[in-house]
Every structure is written in C-alpha cells, then in structure tokens.
Scaffold this active site. Structure first.
Site, PDB file in Angstrom:
ATOM      1  N   ASP A 194       4.998 -11.956   6.162  1.00  0.00           N
ATOM      2  CA  ASP A 194       3.955 -10.969   5.897  1.00  0.00           C
ATOM      3  C   ASP A 194       2.810 -11.599   5.110  1.00  0.00           C
ATOM      4  OD1 ASP A 194       2.761  -8.467   5.880  1.00  0.00           O
ATOM      5  OD2 ASP A 194       4.587  -7.440   5.252  1.00  0.00           O
ATOM      6  N   MET A 195       1.685 -10.909   5.050  1.00  0.00           N
ATOM      7  CA  MET A 195       0.505 -11.372   4.297  1.00  0.00           C
ATOM      8  C   MET A 195      -0.323 -10.116   4.034  1.00  0.00           C
ATOM      9  SD  MET A 195      -2.802 -12.261   4.085  1.00  0.00           S
ATOM     10  CE  MET A 195      -3.504 -12.094   5.719  1.00  0.00           C
ATOM     11  N   ASP A 233       1.240  -1.398  11.272  1.00  0.00           N
ATOM     12  CA  ASP A 233       2.158  -0.573  10.480  1.00  0.00           C
ATOM     13  C   ASP A 233       2.237   0.832  11.066  1.00  0.00           C
ATOM     14  OD1 ASP A 233       2.878  -2.513   8.727  1.00  0.00           O
ATOM     15  OD2 ASP A 233       1.663  -1.795   7.050  1.00  0.00           O
TER      16      ASP A 233
END
Ligand code: GLA
EC number: 3.2.1.22
Length: 736
Positions: free
Chosen positions: A478-479, A548
């Site tokens: 993730d970032m 998301d």
C-alpha cells in the site's frame, strides 16, 4: 525488417501489418516527423510529405530560405529557442546558463529485441518479437549526446519510445526536461480522452475536443495518482468502442508525469509525454547520462476496444512478471472491511475457516498486524508483529491458516512511517521534509526518503525477515499519502530537482529486490485504492487494487475506465458488504459479484456474519467464477456500446471464440422504458452459441449484428428486470 532506413532520402520507416511511423533527417540535421498511423506500403522516399511553407514573421534557419522555419516544421523531438516557440521535448541548461540546444543527426543503429534500461520498468521482448532503432543526435557546442530509442513490436500496433542524454563535455549541464515521446500530428481533429478522479472514484473517462493552446494532465504528487492516470488518448470525433481511429499513450512510470497536447496556430497538435518538468532538474557532469522512462504508443483503427486490447496484450505478454502474466489468481478474502484494526488471532482464524468452507483460496491479513497498530496514528515503519493482538505471532497465524488449506497474504506500507514508531524515533532524518520547516501530515504519516539507499535497505531487511519463513504467498503493498515538502537531506542543493525521480527509483529498487528474492509471492500494488495504478507498477506487481470503493454501481464507471488500458487480470475486484462502506448503497449480493467477476475476484466482508442463503450464494458464485476464470483472465474484453449511461454492457470472449460471458447492468429503474438492445462483439459469426440462461441458441453473426435483446424491464404491468441496481450475466457456449 520492420525498421527501414532509406539512405537516399534519409528516411526512417518503422512498420508492421498494423502501423507505420515515418520520419526523416532534415536539411539542417534535425529530425522531421512525417507520419504516424495505419500501415502504408514502404517506399524509397517520403520526402514529398515534408512540405515547407514560408509564413510571415516566422524565424528561419537559413538566411536565404524563408520557408525553412522550425516554427512550422513538424518535428520528431523538438528543442525550444531556435525558431520553434512551442513547448519542447528536451530542454537543457548549459554551463553558461542558456537553455538553447541544437541536436544534429550523428548515427543510428538497429537491434533485434529491446534493450533494458537499468533501474527502470519497461516492456520487454524475448528476441524475435520486436526490433529497436537507436538514433544518436549531437549538440557540438555543449558536447551533449541525445539518443532516441524506438521499439516496434512485430505483431502488435505498438511503438515504445525512450530518450537518453549523455554529457560528453567537460562542463556540467542540467536537464530541465526530457520527454519520453513527442509527436507532431498533422491536424487537431481529435477528442482528447483521459482517466480522472480522486480517491474512491478513480479513472472515470473524461473527454474534450482539442482546442488551440495547451491541454494537459499531470501529477506533481510523487506518484502517478488517482487524479489523472498517466494515460491520454486522441480519438477521432466519430470513433466509438468498435470503430474508428484512436492513438493511446501511456508511460511505464509511477512518479510525476506530464501528458499534454499543444495545438498551434496552424492546427498541428504536439503531443508530449514524460516526467513532469515542473520541479525537475537533473545534473550531468562529464560522461554522466540520464534515461527517460518508456512511453508506450498504441494505434487502433478499430475503435477503443481494439486500442484497449492491444494495451492488454502488451502488458500481459511484455510487461508483467512472466511468472504471473497468465497465472490464474487465487480467489481471496481480505479482512479490512470486516474488522478494520479490530481483530485478534481468533477472529482472523474464524474468518479464514468460513472462507475455506465456501471455496475461497487466499486469506489476506490487511493493515494492523504490526508494531502497536490499533488505529492509523502509529507504527508504520515497524514491520514486526503486534504481540498484543497476535500473541502467538505471525508465523503461527500463517501456519494455522495454511493448515486450513488457504494461502496467506499480508499487507505492508513500505514507503511510510508514523511519528509514533520505533523507526521514526531512531531515524527522524529518514523522512522527507525540509530541515527546520514544518512537515505536512497526511493520514497521520510521513513518507520515508526512498531516494536514500540506506532507507530502502533497512525496509528491505525488515520485510525480508517477515518473508523469510516462506509462509507468505501474497503481498498487498500500500501507499497512502503523497509527498509534500519534497526534499532529500542526502542530496546537495543543486541536485534537489532529482529528488522525485530518485524516490521512485528507490521504490522500484525495493520491488525489484523483493520479487527477485521471492518470485512466488504475488504482489498487489495499492495506493489508497487506485492511486498508483500504472504500467510502471505492473512491471513488478502484476495486479493493483483498483479502488477502495467496492460499491458495484461506482465500480461500473471505475472498471470501465480502468479497462481502457489495464487488463482484467490486473484489476483487483472484491465483493463487499451491503450497504457499502464508501457510499452506503444497498445492492444485492448478485449485483456485487456480477461486477467483481470482471477482475481478479474476491470478497471483503465479514463472512462470519452472513446468512445461510448468502453462504449458499457465495458458494455458487465462486464455482461460477472458477468455471469462467480462464476466459476472464486470458480472453478478450469488450466494452459494448451503450447509448445511455444508465446501462453498462461488458463481455469477455475466449481466445478461440468458443465461449463468451456477457454482462448487462442497469443502474436505475425507469418508468415504462424502451426495450434495450446491444451488439455483441468478437464472436465467430459462423458458430452457433447456446445460452443456458435463456435456453436458446444464436449464431455469432446474429448476436453481433442484430444484437442482444435485454431482459424486459418492469413497465408497471410486466417485465422481469425489476428495481434499481440489477445485473444479468449470460453464458454463450459454442455448440459442437
Ligand atoms: C488503504 C487501502 C485499503 C486498506 C487500508 C488500510 O486505504 O486502499 O484497502 O488496505 O489502506 O489502512
């Protein structure tokens, strides 16, 4: 030979059965662009395409020739300041501070296959699939060499480009901009298409007609971003999904970028694509060089679907790690929306047990397993197990999950650090920021300075420790924030312009080390969803978390846009709970799965809390997906024409055209609507296809030309398709 050089006319012609790309060496030694588009036959000279016109007030290269003006000549790789006033592809500040360069043809070479450029992701070829031309130009005054690389793939309508500058002189120079590609199109009769959005609404298609002046999309965030994807297409106004011309461009790069079209006063459209010159500057001392990232250019005269399919094939066959390009992905369950940070060993095992029972293949433990991470305010950077939450340790948890017959996946956010962490306490100087200046927070975290080798090394060592026991099959990388106060303490003042690129090279280096050491770990890149979904990432991580936002209605637009260039096998798609967590919309489990089928497929809900009916339905969905997974992952995807944004129609066809899956989605119910019809694509016109859902057979030509009649919607009196948010999935199986 797909690349021809005609010495008599000094013309280069790159071509295959689909495309031609032509340019020549001009009288002044610079390169002039002649044509890019549908394949035309080769000939000794195309010099007649080079038309000179004297124009009032135009600056001229030769005193006695009023027609040779760079202001109006279509150029191959323009510089600014010697007659051309448009934005250039290359700009260099010399040791005396001027920004003028004049690159003259020196030599060229051709090679089979494609060179690899150190540290940068790029498409690859194993030999007989592509040919590369490298043209070297030279500016004598500043002793600077510019090399333009062109690769043409034999069986794909694809040309890739990259540029390299080398300082051959004694004085230092500074590159202000070095675009990966530049094309001067003859006209401006185009619609510019881009993929825009924000967190949770990534890659929505946006379009505008080209107008005089500059139109651009870009990122200056340190990542490609959810806001504009590094993709730009120029389509003819009449082009649709199934017919017409379109040129698609993308960058195999995950950092700051600029994609722009400048239409000049004579309707020439100059496309530029490369690292964003804003804030960029790269110093070159004697014998140092700089290589730009690679640009990919796709041409289609068969509409947007053909462009997309070319990108998909290129990315699958020549960009993703080979180990994963054709490997069917495990159906996963991710605990994030089921638990957020609130989980322990038992809760995770309970989810995994239920998941195994319905046929799920991979359990992914998301954020919260490390340091003292109980919310998003702490512990990033502390990649060791959260003992209070998982007292038996991570390996014990992984072993227990694997004993159930599931694979095990884990979440990391390698580039980040929270102030509340061991790592930050030990090395506050490893965070990005300007000394003595306030550091801006985002999601309560800072970005680690990946331009420093020691930082990359340290993170690698921590991750390596976790991976060493061989229990991890999948990593979600993730970032979750972009870079502010861009500055590296390790770079001198005059090299701060190199920071952003050096940062992303550090990210690539960590990826490279991990996938080299652990080739059997499946990586999924993620950046708060689809905030860094680009071709650069796909070179390392063969799939990305699309968004998301898992609401199926929102996902229709997101996945539709994403499919413009990214293949379904790369698009993370999960079935969420209802009401959905991002928009609070209620949708049926069937609707949610019908959209998630067109991606990697998995679940992200609390499976310990579902009803018996839902469980039965999930078992059926997984069996259905497994039956179709190879067609979805390896077949051809089509977005079918829909005149009304209330309806989406998608389709995948197997490579042998014997099986197809057709999906029809309706967003809102309308009163007494017309009967809908849409045309299928890509079938064999002569095959008879059986549709089990309708218990009817149809010939391919009928389905493609007469089309598919949708389920009648509810009219107030009759109709089987009732209510909002509905989906229908149809299977088509060729009769033997
Ligand atoms: C990001 C990701 C989510 C989840 C959270 C965890 O937002 O996109 O899927 O992993 O981080 O913090």
């Amino acid at each position: 030979m797909p690349i021809q050089y005609h010495a008599s006319s000094k013309t280069f012609h790159l071509f295959n059965d689909e495309i031609s790309y032509i340019f020549m060496i001009l009288a002044n030694g610079e390169l002039g662009h002649l044509y890019y588009g549908k394949a035309i036959r080769d000939r000794e000279s195309f010099a007649h395409l080079f038309v000179l016109q004297a124009r009032a007030l135009a600056p001229v290269a030769y005193r006695d020739d009023l027609s040779f003006s760079l202001e109006v000549i279509k150029q191959e790789y323009p510089s600014y300041g010697t007659g051309d006033f448009r934005e250039p592809a290359v700009q260099i500040t010399t040791s005396i501070g001027d920004k003028i360069s004049h690159f003259i043809y020196k030599e060229h070479t051709m090679m089979e296959g494609k060179p690899r450029f150190d540290g940068l992701p790029a498409t690859f070829s194993d030999g007989g699939e592509a040919q590369t031309l490298a043209i070297t130009l030279y500016d004598e005054l500043i002793a600077c060499e510019l090399t333009l690389y062109y690769t043409i793939f034999h069986d794909l309508a694809v040309i890739t480009r990259s540029s390299r500058v080398e300082n051959k002189g004694a004085q230092p120079i500074k590159i202000d901009r070095l675009m990966s590609t530049s094309i001067d199109f003859y006209d401006n009769h185009f619609v510019m298409m881009q993929l825009d959005g924000a967190w949770s609404r990534e890659r929505h298609v946006q379009e505008r007609p080209l107008l005089n002046g500059i139109q651009a999309i870009s990122s200056a965030r340190g990542a490609s971003g959810a806001f504009h994807n590094p993709f730009l297409a120029l389509r003819r106004p009449q082009t649709t999904e199934s017919q017409g011309e379109v040129y698609g461009f993308t960058l195999v790069y995950s950092g700051n970028f600029l994609a722009q079209v400048e239409v000049d006063s004579y309707d020439v459209s100059r496309l530029l694509l490369g690292i964003h010159p804003f804030g960029f500057g790269w110093n070159l001392t004697t014998n140092e060089h700089f290589q730009s990232p690679e640009a990919v250019m796709v041409y289609s005269d068969g509409g947007l679907n053909q462009m997309s399919q070319t990108f998909h094939q290129l990315f699958q066959d020549h960009l993703m790690p080979k180990r994963w390009a054709r490997e069917l992905r495990p159906i996963l369950i991710n605990n994030w929306e089921a638990t957020y940070f609130d989980f322990d060993h038992h809760k995770i095992i309970a989810i995994a047990q239920q998941a195994k029972e319905v046929g799920i293949e991979l359990f992914v433990l998301d954020d919260g397993w490390f340091g003292h991470r109980d919310n998003d305010k702490s512990s990033l950077g502390d990649w060791f197990v959260h003992k209070e939450k998982l007292p038996q340790g991570l390996s014990a948890l992984a072993r227990e999950i694997k004993a159930l017959g599931l694979k095990f996946g884990l979440w990391f956010e390698p580039e980040m650090v929270n102030e509340v962490s061991k790592l930050y306490r030990m090395h506050p100087e490893w965070t990005i920021g300007v000394p003595n200046r306030h550091k801006t927070y985002s999601r309560h975290q800072y970005v680690l300075d990946f331009s420093q080798a020691v930082v990359v090394d340290t993170v690698f060592t921590m991750m390596d420790k976790i991976l060493a026991d061989g229990l991890i099959d999948y990593i979600k990388w993730d970032m979750n924030r972009n870079i502010t106060e861009a500055y590296s303490a390790s770079l001198p003042a005059d090299r701060q312009g190199e920071f952003f690129h050096r940062y992303i090279l550090g990210v690539y280096q960590l990826y490279d080390r991990l996938i080299t050491k652990y080739p059997n770990i499946l990586f999924e890149s993620c950046a708060s969803g689809g905030g860094r979904f680009d071709a650069g990432m796909l070179f390392y991580a063969p799939q990305a978390w699309t968004s998301d936002n898992m609401d199926p209605i929102e996902r229709l637009a997101i996945q539709h846009g994403t499919s413009m260039l990214y293949p379904l096998i790369s698009m993370g798609s999960h079935v969420p709970t209802s009401p959905n967590h991002q928009v609070d919309r209620h949708t049926s489990l069937a609707m949610r799965a019908s959209v998630a089928y067109f991606g990697t497929f998995g679940y992200e809900l609390d499976i310990t809390k579902i009803s018996a009916d839902e469980r039965t339905e999930i078992v059926r969905q997984i069996a259905f997906f497994k039956q179709w997974q190879s067609v979805i992952a390896l077949g051809k995807f089509y977005r079918l024409e829909s005149a009304d944004p209330n309806y989406y129609y998608w389709m995948v066809v197997s490579q042998d055209k014997e099986q197809a899956l057709v999906a029809s989605y309706k967003i809102l119910a309308r009163a007494n609507p017309a009967l809908k019809r849409f045309n299928l694509q890509g079938l064999n016109p002569n095959l008879l296809y059986y549709c089990p859902e309708r218990e009817l057979s149809y010939y391919g030509d009928e389905l493609m030309h007469v089309g598919w009649l949708s389920e009648p919607e509810f009219t107030g009196m009759s109709g089987t398709d009732k209510g909002d948010f509905t989906a229908r999935i149809y299977q088509l199986l060729a009769k033997k």
